[in-house]
Every structure is written in C-alpha cells, then in structure tokens.
Design a protein around this motif. Sequence first.
Motif, PDB file in Angstrom:
ATOM      1  N   GLY A 237       6.625  45.853 -38.855  1.00 37.27           N
ATOM      2  CA  GLY A 237       7.989  45.946 -39.345  1.00 37.27           C
ATOM      3  C   GLY A 237       8.961  46.347 -38.250  1.00 37.27           C
ATOM      4  O   GLY A 237      10.077  45.829 -38.173  1.00 37.27           O
ATOM      5  N   ASP A 238       8.544  47.279 -37.376  1.00 39.71           N
ATOM      6  CA  ASP A 238       9.405  47.693 -36.265  1.00 39.71           C
ATOM      7  C   ASP A 238       9.656  46.540 -35.298  1.00 39.71           C
ATOM      8  O   ASP A 238      10.787  46.347 -34.838  1.00 39.71           O
ATOM      9  N   GLU A 239       8.625  45.768 -34.993  1.00 39.97           N
ATOM     10  CA  GLU A 239       8.796  44.630 -34.081  1.00 39.97           C
ATOM     11  C   GLU A 239       9.714  43.569 -34.689  1.00 39.97           C
ATOM     12  O   GLU A 239      10.563  43.003 -33.999  1.00 39.97           O
ATOM     13  N   LEU A 240       9.558  43.328 -35.977  1.00 42.17           N
ATOM     14  CA  LEU A 240      10.428  42.369 -36.649  1.00 42.17           C
ATOM     15  C   LEU A 240      11.872  42.856 -36.637  1.00 42.17           C
ATOM     16  O   LEU A 240      12.796  42.085 -36.378  1.00 42.17           O
ATOM     17  N   THR A 241      12.081  44.142 -36.897  1.00 46.37           N
ATOM     18  CA  THR A 241      13.429  44.702 -36.882  1.00 46.37           C
ATOM     19  C   THR A 241      14.063  44.543 -35.502  1.00 46.37           C
ATOM     20  O   THR A 241      15.234  44.167 -35.391  1.00 46.37           O
ATOM     21  N   LYS A 242      13.299  44.806 -34.453  1.00 45.62           N
ATOM     22  CA  LYS A 242      13.828  44.620 -33.093  1.00 45.62           C
ATOM     23  C   LYS A 242      14.199  43.162 -32.854  1.00 45.62           C
ATOM     24  O   LYS A 242      15.244  42.864 -32.283  1.00 45.62           O
ATOM     25  N   LEU A 243      13.338  42.251 -33.276  1.00 46.44           N
ATOM     26  CA  LEU A 243      13.621  40.828 -33.118  1.00 46.44           C
ATOM     27  C   LEU A 243      14.899  40.461 -33.861  1.00 46.44           C
ATOM     28  O   LEU A 243      15.745  39.732 -33.343  1.00 46.44           O
ATOM     29  N   CYS A 244      15.044  40.975 -35.060  1.00 49.30           N
ATOM     30  CA  CYS A 244      16.183  40.619 -35.908  1.00 49.30           C
ATOM     31  C   CYS A 244      17.492  41.282 -35.490  1.00 49.30           C
ATOM     32  O   CYS A 244      18.547  40.914 -35.992  1.00 49.30           O
ATOM     33  N   THR A 245      17.432  42.250 -34.591  1.00 48.68           N
ATOM     34  CA  THR A 245      18.672  42.870 -34.100  1.00 48.68           C
ATOM     35  C   THR A 245      19.163  42.220 -32.815  1.00 48.68           C
ATOM     36  O   THR A 245      20.281  42.487 -32.388  1.00 48.68           O
ATOM     37  N   ARG A 246      18.357  41.382 -32.212  1.00 46.02           N
ATOM     38  CA  ARG A 246      18.800  40.664 -31.007  1.00 46.02           C
ATOM     39  C   ARG A 246      19.856  39.636 -31.390  1.00 46.02           C
ATOM     40  O   ARG A 246      19.862  39.121 -32.507  1.00 46.02           O
ATOM     41  N   THR A 247      20.728  39.333 -30.440  1.00 43.90           N
ATOM     42  CA  THR A 247      21.845  38.439 -30.748  1.00 43.90           C
ATOM     43  C   THR A 247      21.708  37.043 -30.138  1.00 43.90           C
ATOM     44  O   THR A 247      22.513  36.178 -30.446  1.00 43.90           O
ATOM     45  N   ASP A 248      20.688  36.825 -29.318  1.00 41.80           N
ATOM     46  CA  ASP A 248      20.553  35.489 -28.728  1.00 41.80           C
ATOM     47  C   ASP A 248      20.080  34.485 -29.792  1.00 41.80           C
ATOM     48  O   ASP A 248      19.457  34.849 -30.780  1.00 41.80           O
ATOM     49  N   VAL A 249      20.416  33.239 -29.565  1.00 43.86           N
ATOM     50  CA  VAL A 249      20.149  32.178 -30.540  1.00 43.86           C
ATOM     51  C   VAL A 249      18.660  32.065 -30.868  1.00 43.86           C
ATOM     52  O   VAL A 249      18.277  31.943 -32.032  1.00 43.86           O
ATOM     53  N   ALA A 250      17.824  32.111 -29.862  1.00 43.40           N
ATOM     54  CA  ALA A 250      16.385  31.945 -30.086  1.00 43.40           C
ATOM     55  C   ALA A 250      15.811  33.081 -30.936  1.00 43.40           C
ATOM     56  O   ALA A 250      15.017  32.840 -31.852  1.00 43.40           O
ATOM     57  N   SER A 251      16.213  34.316 -30.655  1.00 41.62           N
ATOM     58  CA  SER A 251      15.714  35.454 -31.431  1.00 41.62           C
ATOM     59  C   SER A 251      16.204  35.400 -32.864  1.00 41.62           C
ATOM     60  O   SER A 251      15.451  35.677 -33.800  1.00 41.62           O
ATOM     61  N   ARG A 252      17.464  35.049 -33.056  1.00 44.03           N
ATOM     62  CA  ARG A 252      18.019  34.938 -34.413  1.00 44.03           C
ATOM     63  C   ARG A 252      17.278  33.852 -35.208  1.00 44.03           C
ATOM     64  O   ARG A 252      16.949  34.046 -36.372  1.00 44.03           O
ATOM     65  N   ALA A 253      17.000  32.735 -34.543  1.00 45.72           N
ATOM     66  CA  ALA A 253      16.278  31.649 -35.220  1.00 45.72           C
ATOM     67  C   ALA A 253      14.844  32.060 -35.538  1.00 45.72           C
ATOM     68  O   ALA A 253      14.329  31.759 -36.622  1.00 45.72           O
ATOM     69  N   ALA A 254      14.188  32.764 -34.616  1.00 45.49           N
ATOM     70  CA  ALA A 254      12.813  33.212 -34.853  1.00 45.49           C
ATOM     71  C   ALA A 254      12.770  34.228 -35.988  1.00 45.49           C
ATOM     72  O   ALA A 254      11.888  34.165 -36.857  1.00 45.49           O
ATOM     73  N   CYS A 255      13.733  35.146 -36.026  1.00 44.19           N
ATOM     74  CA  CYS A 255      13.809  36.136 -37.098  1.00 44.19           C
ATOM     75  C   CYS A 255      13.993  35.436 -38.444  1.00 44.19           C
ATOM     76  O   CYS A 255      13.262  35.707 -39.401  1.00 44.19           O
TER      77      CYS A 255
END
Length: 118
Positions: free
Chosen positions: A22-40
């Motif tokens: 859950g912590d790793e997913l939260t970190k991924l979902c707080t990133r603002t780059d396009v790839a991270s947002r799409a992966a989240c």
Amino acid sequence: MLRALICVGTLAVPLAAHALTGDELTKLCTRTDVASRAACKGYVQGVADGVYNTIDAIGGTTGPRVGQYFCLRAETKAESMIDAVRKYVADNPGAGKYNASTVISLGLGKAFPCKVGD
C-alpha cells in the motif's frame, strides 16, 4: 503518443512482476509524471476489475453479499478511486504494509460501500 505508450508499457511490466505494498502504491500515485500517473491508474483499475470479476464468478455482483467489498457505479472515475485508496492509507497508518490489492479493496469498500439494490 507512441513514446508515452512505450514508457507506460515498460513501467507496467515490473509492476506486474512485483506485488506492491500500500505504501509503494501511494508513492506511485503521488508522482506527477505521465508514466507514473498512468501506472497508478492502471493498477487501481486492474485490481478493482479483478476483485469485481472474482466476486462475480463466485456468486454475482448484483447486490450486497458476503465478500462483496465495494460497488462502483459506471460513472465512477479512476481519480475518485485513487483518492479513496490514498485516503484509506492515510486514515489507517498500518494499512500501508498490506498488499496493494488488499488496500485497494478496503479503500474502495470504505468509499463505495454496497447498498441494497446495488
């Protein structure tokens, strides 16, 4: 556009091979780059679909049942789902250590509970 799809695909392969917390997913979902947002977005939607389909396979999703974690309306946006998951982790500090799919199910269940007739 093709470059963005290749980047997202490259990111998705490692995500599929590694179960996030859950912590790793939260970190991924707080990133603002396009790839991270799409992966989240893809991860949250994929888990939601997987849980929904599993419940459908064991008895249906036409109403609240034992084991029914959440009920999403067709108009529910991915951003609302992501916000619900992030809020669940923030409100439940120990939940960040859970598997991301568990956190997604619990977060969506809290934000989108099933009601009679769902």
